[in-house]
Motif scaffolding. Structure first.
Motif, PDB file in Angstrom:
ATOM      1  N   ILE A  31       5.122   4.156   4.192  1.00 16.57           N
ATOM      2  CA  ILE A  31       4.768   5.395   4.889  1.00 16.57           C
ATOM      3  C   ILE A  31       5.208   6.570   4.030  1.00 16.57           C
ATOM      4  O   ILE A  31       6.371   6.664   3.633  1.00 16.57           O
ATOM      5  N   ASP A  32       4.270   7.449   3.737  1.00 12.61           N
ATOM      6  CA  ASP A  32       4.526   8.509   2.762  1.00 12.61           C
ATOM      7  C   ASP A  32       5.620   9.480   3.210  1.00 12.61           C
ATOM      8  O   ASP A  32       5.809   9.745   4.398  1.00 12.61           O
ATOM      9  N   LYS A  33       6.267  10.047   2.211  1.00 10.48           N
ATOM     10  CA  LYS A  33       7.358  11.006   2.424  1.00 10.48           C
ATOM     11  C   LYS A  33       6.932  12.187   3.307  1.00 10.48           C
ATOM     12  O   LYS A  33       7.730  12.725   4.068  1.00 10.48           O
ATOM     13  N   LEU A  45       0.862  -1.194   0.000  1.00  5.47           N
ATOM     14  CA  LEU A  45       0.000   0.000   0.000  1.00  5.47           C
ATOM     15  C   LEU A  45       0.896   1.241   0.000  1.00  5.47           C
ATOM     16  O   LEU A  45       1.602   1.508   0.973  1.00  5.47           O
ATOM     17  N   ASP A  46       0.832   1.983  -1.136  1.00  7.76           N
ATOM     18  CA  ASP A  46       1.724   3.124  -1.375  1.00  7.76           C
ATOM     19  C   ASP A  46       1.168   4.399  -0.736  1.00  7.76           C
ATOM     20  O   ASP A  46      -0.041   4.495  -0.479  1.00  7.76           O
ATOM     21  N   ASP A  47       2.028   5.364  -0.509  1.00 12.04           N
ATOM     22  CA  ASP A  47       1.631   6.715  -0.062  1.00 12.04           C
ATOM     23  C   ASP A  47       0.754   6.682   1.185  1.00 12.04           C
ATOM     24  O   ASP A  47      -0.134   7.536   1.333  1.00 12.04           O
ATOM     25  N   PHE A  48       0.974   5.746   2.089  1.00  8.73           N
ATOM     26  CA  PHE A  48       0.087   5.669   3.253  1.00  8.73           C
ATOM     27  C   PHE A  48       0.216   6.945   4.093  1.00  8.73           C
ATOM     28  O   PHE A  48       1.309   7.401   4.401  1.00  8.73           O
ATOM     29  N   ALA A  70       9.750   3.058   4.812  1.00  6.14           N
ATOM     30  CA  ALA A  70       9.639   4.517   4.882  1.00  6.14           C
ATOM     31  C   ALA A  70      10.154   5.089   3.571  1.00  6.14           C
ATOM     32  O   ALA A  70      11.219   4.705   3.099  1.00  6.14           O
ATOM     33  N   GLU A  71       9.347   5.989   2.978  1.00 10.90           N
ATOM     34  CA  GLU A  71       9.699   6.572   1.678  1.00 10.90           C
ATOM     35  C   GLU A  71      10.268   7.967   1.845  1.00 10.90           C
ATOM     36  O   GLU A  71       9.851   8.695   2.741  1.00 10.90           O
ATOM     37  N   GLY A  72      11.150   8.352   0.954  1.00 18.26           N
ATOM     38  CA  GLY A  72      11.629   9.741   0.938  1.00 18.26           C
ATOM     39  C   GLY A  72      12.565  10.058   2.099  1.00 18.26           C
ATOM     40  O   GLY A  72      12.580  11.171   2.603  1.00 18.26           O
TER      41      GLY A  72
HETATM   42 CA    CA Z   1       4.863   6.579  -2.742  1.00 19.42          CA
END
Ligand code: CA
Ligand code: C2E
Ligand code: CA
Length: 574
Positions: free
Chosen positions: A497-499, A474-477, A531-533
């Motif tokens: 987990i979104d940036k 699940l992207d951009d949570f 964790a993204e970004g």
């Molecule tokens: Ca994303």
């Protein structure tokens, strides 16, 4: 004495002649079926002559009373009437216009003549009012159709454009502004399809009637087509400011519309606003701008108003340009795949890569997916693009696998439209089979928005894919609904987990609390976390501390071309 007598006789004779002339003049006036207005500039006197009462139920004492004419005539004549009545402002001698009275079927021809003195200054003004109803009544019906929309009784599009043009001309001269409010009912098609066109028409009519209340000398209202209306405002301010009109529209739409059959239907409208001269310098462009801005309003939700701002127009033009280029790009395949590495937090070992598309248009400029993917989703080109992404990424991955035997995951972004294709699951399986890659080696990224429209259909497909071994992430949570409780029922394996959280996780106490509880909960549910970004050492350290499983971000690796991924794999193995 004799001389005096002779003079008196002469005066008497002249007087008699003058009286006769006046009588003749009066007779001519009275039988002409006309009324006259005479204004003397030098003395500032105004006189009404002949059949005044036949035309008007008001009297004039000076030039300041002229607005009475605008109340007397239909609103659409206000601007042209002003021009004819004040010809001297344009240095003209004569002009005429035919005007329809507001409360009767009378048509009146109004002709103004200005007499200038030797210095070129206006000396006398004569305005003649002539009843031309007889000639015009046959044309009445025809002209009605030419000016008005039959369903709503509002101005039709063509006539509105003409009147708005007059507003713009006047604004140019008087250094004022003109606002256009472009109004589109929300979900009208659903109403029309659901309740039928008779109900649809009644809604269009009622809303038109509601808008007609705003009409006056400086506000024109038009029904453009179906569920589209336009309001033009000259010199918007006070009661006729865009804000005041919007507030009234919003207030009027608070309650549902009561239709004749007793049906009550809630109505919402999206409104785009553009103003002359800021947004555009001519009428049609001004309307176009307001329409484009309306689309922006609609995209931000129902019942919203959006004001013009230059970037909206720029984005729009850029999108049109991209849309055109995109269609060609699908055939030319001007796309490339980049990959961004993901690492296990504990030992910084390579977990896998996220496949991110890149597009170099034919001028060599790189266009970012944030810009063209939403357009491709709208025009459907995302389907062939998505298939290409999947095949190209899996093909490259198969090459690395063969060369280095390094076990890793390849994450692919998949749009809702792709999932909705009936053969989506088969296509994924075919590509995997073709390159001899097993389902366990790929991870499909979905966003929460995918699940909103067709929750049932898409979760079923996700279940099928998971059943075969494919991982779902699940992207951009955190950017969507982000309710932790609904996660429980979702067929997913990984949560990204979104940036936007990571950006402030070090500096903001609240973000920290939320991020910690997300990770705690998600782990309990048995999902993996990424964790993204992640851009800094501090963020990385903190995420290690709170036990986030994986890290993706510029800190450890930017998206890179396939050759660089190979180097990374070699380093990992070394
Ligand atoms: Ca994303
Ligand atoms: P996304 O799936 O959230 O991808 C992550 C985006 O964040 C990528 O932008 C990536 O370059 C960027 N990013 C990663 N780490 C960092 C960081 O540390 N700092 C900053 N500032 N940015 C970072 P990119 O590649 O421009 O992709 C944007 C979006 O386009 C993606 O967001 C995804 O939604 C979409 N997209 C990309 N490729 C595809 C594709 O093949 N198919 C579909 N359907 N969508 C794609
Ligand atoms: Ca993604």
């Amino acid at each position: 004495m004799n001389e005096l007598k002779a003079q008196i006789e002469l005066l008497n004779a002249m007087n008699k002649k003058l009286m006769q002339d006046a009588k003749i003049l009066r007779l001519i006036c009275e039988t002409s079926n006309s009324a006259f207005l005479y204004y003397n500039y030098g003395e500032n006197t105004l006189q009404t002559i002949a059949n005044w009462d036949y035309f008007f139920d008001f009297r004039l004492t000076d030039m300041n009373d002229f607005p009475r004419f605008y109340e007397w005539a239909e609103a659409r004549y206000t601007a042209p009437l002003r021009e004819v009545l004040f010809l001297e402002k344009r240095g003209m001698k004569t002009a005429a216009i035919e005007v329809k009275a507001r409360n009767s079927r009378m048509w009146v021809e109004i002709e103004t003549n200005i007499i200038y003195d030797d210095m070129g200054k206006p000396a006398d003004k004569i305005v003649r009012f002539k009843d031309v109803t007889k000639f015009n009544s046959q044309n009445d019906e025809l002209s009605y159709v030419a000016y008005y929309d039959l369903l709503t009784g509002l101005y039709n599009r063509n006539y509105f454009v003409r009147l708005l043009g007059e507003f713009v001309c006047r604004a140019k001269e008087e250094k004022k502004t003109v606002s256009v409010m472009f109004i589109d009912l929300d979900d009208f098609r659903l109403l029309n399809d659901g309740y039928g066109i008779i109900v649809g028409d009644e809604i269009v009519q009622m809303f038109g009637q509601f808008l007609s209340d705003f009409e006056n000398e400086d506000v024109i209202v038009s029904h453009f087509s179906a569920d589209i209306y336009c309001i033009g405002i000259y010199d918007p301010c006070g009661e006729r400011s865009v804000g005041a009109i919007y507030d009234k529209i919003s207030a009027g739409l608070q309650k549902p519309f009561k239709l004749s059959g007793g049906l009550e239907i809630p109505i919402a409208a999206s409104i785009g606003v553009a103003e002359y001269p800021e947004a555009a310098s001519n009428t049609l462009e001004l309307i176009n701008c307001a329409e484009i801005v309306m689309f922006k309003a609609k995209a931000s939700g129902k019942g919203k108003m959006q004001n013009f701002d230059g970037s909206i127009l720029e984005d729009f033009l850029q999108n049109v340009n991209i849309e055109n280029k995109l269609k060609g790009a699908v055939f030319d395949q001007n796309f490339m795949m980049y990959f961004q590495p993901q690492f296990h937090t504990s030992d910084r070992v390579l977990r896998g890569v996220e496949a991110l598309i890149r597009w170099k248009d034919n001028t060599g400029k790189t266009i970012h997916p944030d810009i063209f993917i939403p357009i491709a989703e709208k025009n459907g080109t995302i389907v062939p693009i998505g298939t290409w992404v999947m095949e190209e990424s899996i093909r490259l991955y198969a090459g690395w696998k063969e060369k280095y035997h390094y076990p890793m995951l390849i994450s692919l972004n998949v749009s809702a439209i792709q999932y909705k294709q009936p053969d989506f699951v088969d296509k994924v399986m075919q590509i995997l089979h073709k390159y001899d890659v097993s389902p366990e080696e790929i991870e499909l990224e979905i966003t929460e928005t995918i699940l909103i429209d067709d929750f049932q259909e898409i979760t079923e497909k996700l279940e099928t894919l998971r059943g075969m071994g494919v991982k779902i992430s699940l992207d951009d949570f955190g950017t969507g609904y982000s309710s932790l409780s609904y996660l429980k029922g979702l067929p997913i394996d990984t949560l990204k987990i979104d940036k936007s959280f990571i950006d402030t996780v070090v500096t903001d106490e609240n973000t920290r609390i939320i991020t910690e509880s997300i990770i705690y909960m998600v782990k309990k549910l048995g999902f993996e976390t990424i964790a993204e970004g992640v851009e800094t050492q501090e963020q990385f350290d903190y995420l290690t501390e709170i036990d986030c499983d994986n890290i993706q971000g510029y800190y450890l690796g930017k998206p890179m071309p396939p050759e660089e991924i190979e180097v990374l794999i070699q380093k990992t193995l070394a």
